[in-house]
Design a protein around this motif. Structure first.
Motif, PDB file in Angstrom:
ATOM      1  N   LEU A 398       0.790  -1.205  -0.012  1.00 29.24           N
ATOM      2  CA  LEU A 398      -0.104  -0.020   0.004  1.00 29.24           C
ATOM      3  C   LEU A 398       0.912   1.081   0.067  1.00 29.24           C
ATOM      4  N   GLY A 399       0.548   2.246  -0.767  1.00 30.58           N
ATOM      5  CA  GLY A 399       1.495   3.455  -0.962  1.00 30.58           C
ATOM      6  C   GLY A 399       1.822   3.680  -2.291  1.00 30.58           C
ATOM      7  N   GLY A 400       1.786   4.984  -2.760  1.00 33.49           N
ATOM      8  CA  GLY A 400       2.480   5.299  -3.998  1.00 33.49           C
ATOM      9  C   GLY A 400       1.279   5.808  -5.010  1.00 33.49           C
ATOM     10  N   ALA A 401       1.803   5.827  -6.149  1.00 34.19           N
ATOM     11  CA  ALA A 401       0.740   6.533  -7.078  1.00 34.19           C
ATOM     12  C   ALA A 401      -0.384   5.817  -7.390  1.00 34.19           C
ATOM     13  N   GLY A 402      -0.167   4.275  -7.377  1.00 36.35           N
ATOM     14  CA  GLY A 402      -1.302   3.582  -7.819  1.00 36.35           C
ATOM     15  C   GLY A 402      -2.278   3.414  -6.553  1.00 36.35           C
ATOM     16  N   SER A 403      -1.984   3.772  -5.547  1.00 34.85           N
ATOM     17  CA  SER A 403      -2.732   3.371  -4.396  1.00 34.85           C
ATOM     18  C   SER A 403      -3.180   4.617  -3.401  1.00 34.85           C
ATOM     19  N   LEU A 404      -2.191   4.979  -2.694  1.00 38.79           N
ATOM     20  CA  LEU A 404      -2.238   5.931  -1.710  1.00 38.79           C
ATOM     21  C   LEU A 404      -1.181   6.937  -1.981  1.00 38.79           C
ATOM     22  N   ARG A 405      -1.683   8.180  -2.527  1.00 38.89           N
ATOM     23  CA  ARG A 405      -0.763   9.197  -2.768  1.00 38.89           C
ATOM     24  C   ARG A 405      -0.294  10.058  -1.855  1.00 38.89           C
ATOM     25  N   GLY A 406       0.876  10.603  -1.700  1.00 38.23           N
ATOM     26  CA  GLY A 406       1.535  11.312  -0.669  1.00 38.23           C
ATOM     27  C   GLY A 406       2.212  10.336   0.339  1.00 38.23           C
ATOM     28  N   TYR A 407       2.499   9.224  -0.247  1.00 36.58           N
ATOM     29  CA  TYR A 407       3.301   8.080   0.434  1.00 36.58           C
ATOM     30  C   TYR A 407       4.261   7.361  -0.520  1.00 36.58           C
ATOM     31  N   PHE A 408       5.533   6.936  -0.202  1.00 36.47           N
ATOM     32  CA  PHE A 408       6.241   6.402  -0.776  1.00 36.47           C
ATOM     33  C   PHE A 408       5.808   5.062  -1.374  1.00 36.47           C
ATOM     34  N   GLU A 409       6.304   4.624  -2.493  1.00 32.22           N
ATOM     35  CA  GLU A 409       5.706   3.327  -3.252  1.00 32.22           C
ATOM     36  C   GLU A 409       6.027   2.121  -2.257  1.00 32.22           C
ATOM     37  N   GLU A 410       4.959   1.366  -2.114  1.00 32.29           N
ATOM     38  CA  GLU A 410       4.919   0.041  -1.460  1.00 32.29           C
ATOM     39  C   GLU A 410       5.621   0.424   0.301  1.00 32.29           C
ATOM     40  N   GLN A 411       5.044   1.732   0.745  1.00 26.08           N
ATOM     41  CA  GLN A 411       5.458   2.108   2.089  1.00 26.08           C
ATOM     42  C   GLN A 411       4.912   1.020   3.132  1.00 26.08           C
ATOM     43  N   PHE A 412       3.821   0.511   2.904  1.00 28.05           N
ATOM     44  CA  PHE A 412       3.276  -0.304   3.826  1.00 28.05           C
ATOM     45  C   PHE A 412       2.914  -1.695   3.122  1.00 28.05           C
TER      46      PHE A 412
END
Length: 495
Positions: A398-412
């Motif tokens: 979860l995280g990044g352009a394809g899911s949760l913007r404002g966080y690093f790619e695959e931060q979680f």
């Protein structure tokens, strides 16, 4: 709609009928009602069938708008039954007490047989591919419903930017009533290329390494509607990902498509994952499809030995629904769900575990006002496994352009993840659009005691150019200052 409606009324019908009623002694100002309808000249379609197509019934108020709707309904009935050139005209109105009885004249014209299909505007897509996409066969009796559906199929195939309503043309040497149906389309760029590559040279004598990302998409190979996709990414020296995908639209000529996939992933010193899958997809009507297939995955532990060597066999099941309109923006609803169920076998030590993974996605785009659109998306992922905690290769990011913007790619990374997005899209013109967005995400990893809710917000824009598409989102996560946001950049060259 193919067909002609000729209205021989220069003034509103209600006014004409009122004057006729006054001449016959009916009180002026009284609302006239329909007494009945007769048809003259109909030979192919029975009067009882035509009466069922009318919106007006005896006793209903009679005016010009109702008359136009009824004439259009009769014309449509003929177009659906092989007479696209039928001419429908009001012929006579007779007063009966305080009601009006009307006579509708019909010139049915010839019964048309579609002797062949012709396409224009398709520079790349082959004729046989377009004919298969329409779902039409020739020769066949003309039916406007099937023709309208054929246009929607062409647009929904994703191969064309637009498809105009087709028209009929006489074919040289054809028999009586035999005509050719001509479709005019505008093809869109079929292929896309995105790339960002750099070379990193550490200080000292340590060897450098190649970093970057590459995405290649071929969506209409040699005009056959076959598609191929390649994605490669190496964000760091120890990490790399390669994904391959291929789609065969008609397996052995049957209305059954095949989706083949393969992937290779290196996660620093943790593990190396290699997988392959095959999915057969069958259409369930115009808006739904179902898929079934299987997959194979192998995981080899890295130097850290944090993940065991395993081999997984699984079955794949998929359902898709696409209820979007065939307009340029694609307004409407779409949804998909996918299930993976299989067995995972470890060799050292020997063990077996059952594994189930579920994907769910849905999106809805609606026009709010002219060039203003609202988009909402909901997404979820979950894994159920006999292992505790669930190994990293089986979890979801979860995280990044394809899911949760404002966080690093695959931060979680967790057993269960879910996120939703809301965007307000303003189309400044056909090439440029802006959108403020708000994303919210949830993750839960029961085996490691991790749980959290995050949200991100920001502003983005999309720009279509002659050489490709540029998409930029600037997102802020929790506790981020205005200058601490993440930039999500997408550059796609279309050709």
């Amino acid at each position: 709609m193919i067909g002609r409606i000729i209205l021989l009324m220069l003034v509103a019908f209600s006014g004409e009928a009122a004057r006729e009623a006054a001449a016959d002694g009916a009180p002026p100002g009284r609302t006239l009602v329909l007494g009945g309808t007769e048809f003259r000249g109909n030979h192919s379609l029975a009067s009882a069938y035509l009466l069922d197509q009318l919106a007006s019934r005896p006793g209903d108020p009679l005016d010009s708008a109702a008359m136009e709707r009824d004439l259009a309904a009769v014309s449509l009935a003929y177009a659906r039954n092989g007479h696209p050139h039928a001419a429908i005209t009001p012929a006579e109105f007779r007063m009966e007490s305080d009601s009006v009885r009307r006579v509708i004249s019909i010139d049915e014209g010839p019964r048309v047989t579609v002797a062949g299909l012709r396409f224009s505007g398709n520079r790349t897509t082959k004729h046989r591919v377009m004919a298969r996409l329409t779902g039409l066969a020739a020769p066949a009796a003309f039916d406007s419903r099937r023709v309208e559906l054929a246009v929607k199929r062409l647009v929904k195939s994703g191969l064309f930017a637009s498809a105009l309503p087709p028209h009929l043309e006489a074919s040289p040497g054809a028999g009586p009533g035999e005509e050719v149906l001509v479709f005019t389309v505008m093809e869109r760029p079929y292929h896309g290329l995105y790339g960002a590559v750099g070379y990193s040279q550490p200080e000292g004598s340590e060897r450098g390494w190649l970093a970057g990302a590459l995405s290649l998409s071929l969506s209409n190979i040699a005009g056959t509607a076959r598609a191929f996709k390649l994605d490669w990414e190496r964000p760091r020296r120890e990490n790399s990902r390669l994904e391959l995908g291929y789609t065969e639209p008609w397996v052995l000529g049957y209305p059954l498509s095949a989706e083949l996939g393969a992937g290779h992933r290196v996660e620093d010193s943790s593990y190396v994952q290699t997988r392959a899958s095959a999915l057969l997809v069958v259409s369930l009507g115009e808006n739904f499809s179902a898929g079934f297939g299987g997959g194979l995955e192998r995981v080899v532990p890295g130097t850290s030995q944090s993940v065991g060597r395993s081999l997984k066999y699984s079955s794949l099941w998929q359902l898709r629904a696409d209820l979007r309109n065939d307009d340029r923006m694609g307004t409407g609803l779409w949804a998909s769900t996918r299930l993976e169920y299989g067995r995972k076998r470890y060799s050292r030590p020997e063990a077996q575990h059952t594994l189930a993974r579920v994907w769910g996605d849905a999106g809805f785009l609606a026009r709010v006002w002219r060039r203003l659109f609202a988009y909402t998306g909901l997404h979820g992922r979950a894994v159920s496994s006999g292992e505790h905690p669930v190994p990293r290769p089986d979890q979801f990011p979860l995280g990044g352009a394809g899911s949760l913007r404002g966080y690093f790619e695959e931060q979680f990374v967790a057993d269960q993840v879910a996120w939703g997005t809301a965007e307000l899209r303003l189309a400044a013109d056909r090439a440029l659009s802006f959108h403020p967005f708000w994303d919210a995400g949830y993750y839960w990893d029961g085996g490691r005691g991790q749980r959290g809710i995050r949200h991100g917000y920001g502003l983005g824009f999309r720009l279509e150019t002659r050489i490709g598409r540029v998409a930029v989102d600037y997102g802020l996560g929790r506790d981020d200052g205005l200058m601490d946001g993440k930039i999500h950049l997408l550059l796609v060259s279309e050709f």
